[in-house]
Design an enzyme around this catalytic site. Sequence first.
Site, mmCIF file in Angstrom:
data_model
loop_
_atom_site.group_PDB
_atom_site.id
_atom_site.type_symbol
_atom_site.label_atom_id
_atom_site.label_comp_id
_atom_site.label_asym_id
_atom_site.label_seq_id
_atom_site.Cartn_x
_atom_site.Cartn_y
_atom_site.Cartn_z
ATOM 1 N N ASP A 155 0.926 -1.158 -0.070
ATOM 2 C CA ASP A 155 -0.223 0.114 -0.095
ATOM 3 C C ASP A 155 0.935 1.087 0.202
ATOM 4 O O ASP A 155 1.942 1.343 0.754
ATOM 5 C CB ASP A 155 -0.899 0.077 1.187
ATOM 6 C CG ASP A 155 -1.746 -1.181 1.244
ATOM 7 O OD1 ASP A 155 -1.476 -2.058 0.861
ATOM 8 O OD2 ASP A 155 -2.917 -0.938 1.629
ATOM 9 N N HIS A 157 -1.130 4.428 -0.937
ATOM 10 C CA HIS A 157 -2.169 5.520 -0.484
ATOM 11 C C HIS A 157 -1.778 6.951 -0.724
ATOM 12 O O HIS A 157 -1.808 7.771 0.425
ATOM 13 C CB HIS A 157 -2.634 5.204 0.934
ATOM 14 C CG HIS A 157 -3.222 3.896 1.289
ATOM 15 N ND1 HIS A 157 -4.595 4.121 0.669
ATOM 16 C CD2 HIS A 157 -3.348 2.735 1.838
ATOM 17 C CE1 HIS A 157 -5.174 2.928 1.135
ATOM 18 N NE2 HIS A 157 -4.306 2.208 1.732
ATOM 19 N N ASP A 184 -3.944 -0.384 -3.585
ATOM 20 C CA ASP A 184 -4.376 0.572 -2.697
ATOM 21 C C ASP A 184 -3.267 1.701 -2.722
ATOM 22 O O ASP A 184 -2.664 2.322 -1.826
ATOM 23 C CB ASP A 184 -4.132 0.107 -1.298
ATOM 24 C CG ASP A 184 -5.609 -0.398 -0.733
ATOM 25 O OD1 ASP A 184 -6.318 -0.764 -1.474
ATOM 26 O OD2 ASP A 184 -5.682 -0.385 0.588
ATOM 27 N N ASP A 187 -6.843 6.787 -2.616
ATOM 28 C CA ASP A 187 -7.395 7.165 -1.183
ATOM 29 C C ASP A 187 -6.436 7.671 -0.293
ATOM 30 O O ASP A 187 -5.273 7.078 -0.238
ATOM 31 C CB ASP A 187 -8.274 6.205 -0.814
ATOM 32 C CG ASP A 187 -9.623 6.146 -1.678
ATOM 33 O OD1 ASP A 187 -9.889 7.250 -1.947
ATOM 34 O OD2 ASP A 187 -10.079 4.799 -1.679
ATOM 35 N N ARG A 188 -6.843 8.580 0.516
ATOM 36 C CA ARG A 188 -6.271 8.671 2.089
ATOM 37 C C ARG A 188 -5.002 9.579 1.890
ATOM 38 O O ARG A 188 -4.774 10.346 2.872
ATOM 39 C CB ARG A 188 -5.919 7.587 2.872
ATOM 40 C CG ARG A 188 -7.329 6.716 3.216
ATOM 41 C CD ARG A 188 -6.910 5.537 4.109
ATOM 42 N NE ARG A 188 -8.091 4.875 4.542
ATOM 43 C CZ ARG A 188 -8.223 3.704 5.214
ATOM 44 N NH1 ARG A 188 -7.191 3.339 5.702
ATOM 45 N NH2 ARG A 188 -9.424 3.302 5.614
ATOM 46 N N ASN A 216 -8.739 -2.839 -2.311
ATOM 47 C CA ASN A 216 -9.856 -2.715 -2.122
ATOM 48 C C ASN A 216 -10.341 -1.058 -2.059
ATOM 49 O O ASN A 216 -11.242 -0.699 -2.521
ATOM 50 C CB ASN A 216 -10.149 -3.027 -0.800
ATOM 51 C CG ASN A 216 -9.448 -2.112 0.327
ATOM 52 O OD1 ASN A 216 -8.170 -2.413 0.238
ATOM 53 N ND2 ASN A 216 -9.756 -1.756 1.387
ATOM 54 N N HIS A 217 -9.137 -0.288 -2.270
ATOM 55 C CA HIS A 217 -9.351 1.379 -2.409
ATOM 56 C C HIS A 217 -9.340 1.376 -3.931
ATOM 57 O O HIS A 217 -9.484 2.800 -4.375
ATOM 58 C CB HIS A 217 -8.267 2.048 -1.866
ATOM 59 C CG HIS A 217 -8.593 2.054 -0.330
ATOM 60 N ND1 HIS A 217 -9.292 3.089 0.297
ATOM 61 C CD2 HIS A 217 -8.367 1.387 0.709
ATOM 62 C CE1 HIS A 217 -9.574 3.174 1.464
ATOM 63 N NE2 HIS A 217 -8.935 1.951 1.935
ATOM 64 N N HIS A 270 -3.843 -8.393 -3.028
ATOM 65 C CA HIS A 270 -3.809 -7.312 -1.987
ATOM 66 C C HIS A 270 -4.239 -7.885 -0.821
ATOM 67 O O HIS A 270 -3.645 -7.544 0.428
ATOM 68 C CB HIS A 270 -4.741 -6.214 -2.431
ATOM 69 C CG HIS A 270 -4.727 -5.215 -1.814
ATOM 70 N ND1 HIS A 270 -4.010 -4.006 -1.363
ATOM 71 C CD2 HIS A 270 -5.912 -4.678 -0.841
ATOM 72 C CE1 HIS A 270 -4.226 -3.346 -0.605
ATOM 73 N NE2 HIS A 270 -5.505 -3.795 -0.133
ATOM 74 N N ARG A 331 -13.167 -6.168 11.026
ATOM 75 C CA ARG A 331 -13.761 -4.951 10.140
ATOM 76 C C ARG A 331 -15.250 -5.031 10.057
ATOM 77 O O ARG A 331 -15.729 -3.908 9.690
ATOM 78 C CB ARG A 331 -13.042 -5.059 8.770
ATOM 79 C CG ARG A 331 -11.735 -4.862 8.859
ATOM 80 C CD ARG A 331 -11.274 -5.286 7.142
ATOM 81 N NE ARG A 331 -9.520 -5.241 7.126
ATOM 82 C CZ ARG A 331 -8.859 -3.940 6.930
ATOM 83 N NH1 ARG A 331 -9.509 -3.087 6.777
ATOM 84 N NH2 ARG A 331 -7.573 -4.353 6.725
ATOM 85 N N HIS A 359 -2.535 -4.528 2.214
ATOM 86 C CA HIS A 359 -3.778 -4.202 2.899
ATOM 87 C C HIS A 359 -3.929 -3.454 4.185
ATOM 88 O O HIS A 359 -4.778 -2.889 4.557
ATOM 89 C CB HIS A 359 -4.480 -5.610 3.012
ATOM 90 C CG HIS A 359 -6.233 -5.338 3.287
ATOM 91 N ND1 HIS A 359 -6.793 -4.348 2.753
ATOM 92 C CD2 HIS A 359 -6.932 -6.136 4.188
ATOM 93 C CE1 HIS A 359 -8.019 -4.274 3.019
ATOM 94 N NE2 HIS A 359 -8.056 -5.249 3.679
#
Length: 478
Positions: A155, A157, A184, A187-188, A216-217, A270, A331, A359
């Site tokens: 990741d 991000h 990923d 995002d963020r 997932n992002h 991922h 989660r 992840h």
Amino acid sequence: RRQRVMLPVFFRHSVHAAQPRARCGTNWWRVGFHAWPWRRANASSVAAATLIDPLRREGLAAKLLGSGLLRGGSEISKEASEATRVRRVLLSSLPCPLELLERLMARPKEVPMPAAAAGQLVSALEAFFKGLKSPVIDVPVPIAGEDPKVVIVGDTHGQLLDVLHIFQTHGPPSDSVVYVFNGDIADRGPYACEIFLLLAAFKLRFPDSVHILRGNHENAQMNARSFRMGGGFYEECLEKYGSRVKEDFRRLFMVLPLFAVVGEEVFVVHGGLFRTPSASLTRLRAMPPATWRRSYPDPKRHLEWTEEEQIIFDAQWADPHDGLGSLPSQRGGPAVTFGSDVTQRFLDEAGLALCIRSHRPPDTLRGYELKHNGRLMTIFSASDYGSVVGNRGAVALLRSKGTGGAGEQVLPRPCTECCSEPRVVAHDPGADDFDPPLAPALVDEPPPPLRKLRLTVVEHDLLRGLVDAPERPLHMEF
């Protein structure tokens, strides 16, 4: 034959102030978001602008790029001459990746190209990935070059400085340095667009040297959330490039592959492995495009999911636990965790030795973590994740056991398509005067049972200055 192309009125005021370089085709993207440096375009530039959209609509780019006809080579048949011409026109309209990397190194906070250029780049990458017939890609480990290796990146991000540091440390993508970005990217963080555009430029120029998996992002459900809710990619994209490029990214994310097999020994995904016992590598390879070219299924309807939808969701959301079997995840919702028996069964059936996933940052705040008797490794590359976690970042290096690898390659090879000389990219993280103690190695798990490959984990921490250097290595050999 030259054709005159007039700029819109609101661009003309800055044309004379621009100082473009006569390299890498038109190079109009180098001057940034607010100016285009030319008032006149030659026929090849006009052809490039008119070819991109037809190629995207008719799917010809996917056929040409996916078939390898656009990759060049010493032996090109007469039937491929038209594809070669299209390749030259297509590449002339796209930015040189090494120059884009140099620009981001020097000015990482600037928008590197206009919205029209970003849209063309993302659309061309979408056309490339549409040529894939399976969600599984096979990545051979290079054996030629100074230090041939595959670099697995977890990741990021939107943390562009981590990506630039990784490229500086291990070398940019080339014939001998192959990258697998394990999802990923979005995002963020504030610079996810720039990371994607940089990877797209390298992927289209050197198709076998960069591979991008979906996390997932890389999904509309997450991207539509605000930064405060763990998303923010659509906000970033709309602010920098507008709604059309945002839609280009949305379509691109749905065609990204989900899995990679590196060197016939390492499975890369991922999230994690699957609650479905019949999920095997053979089944993953045979999944039809309509099954996986989509966002992950709606969690609110998980009771109605098919097995294929469960597989797609778990590939992007599952986490490991220390027990056996599949259990509900902390989660919440339909997310699950998987135990060591799930890992061992999947890898043994596939004839593989190790699974690398990403992840989430490890609980130890290191950049990596081993679980499941050394057969499952987490790699997380965003150091000080979100500026609050305080973790290290890491990458995994996979080399063939028949090759060397004492030193790290830092000089990029020339981009022969658009550059006349090698380009050396310099970036100083500003940590030369800081030499902190090393954290203890993680020795609670046995090493992965690799037969053909050597695994090295390299950590970094840009916040605290824990950057790689020969005099204070942060390497962990397995």
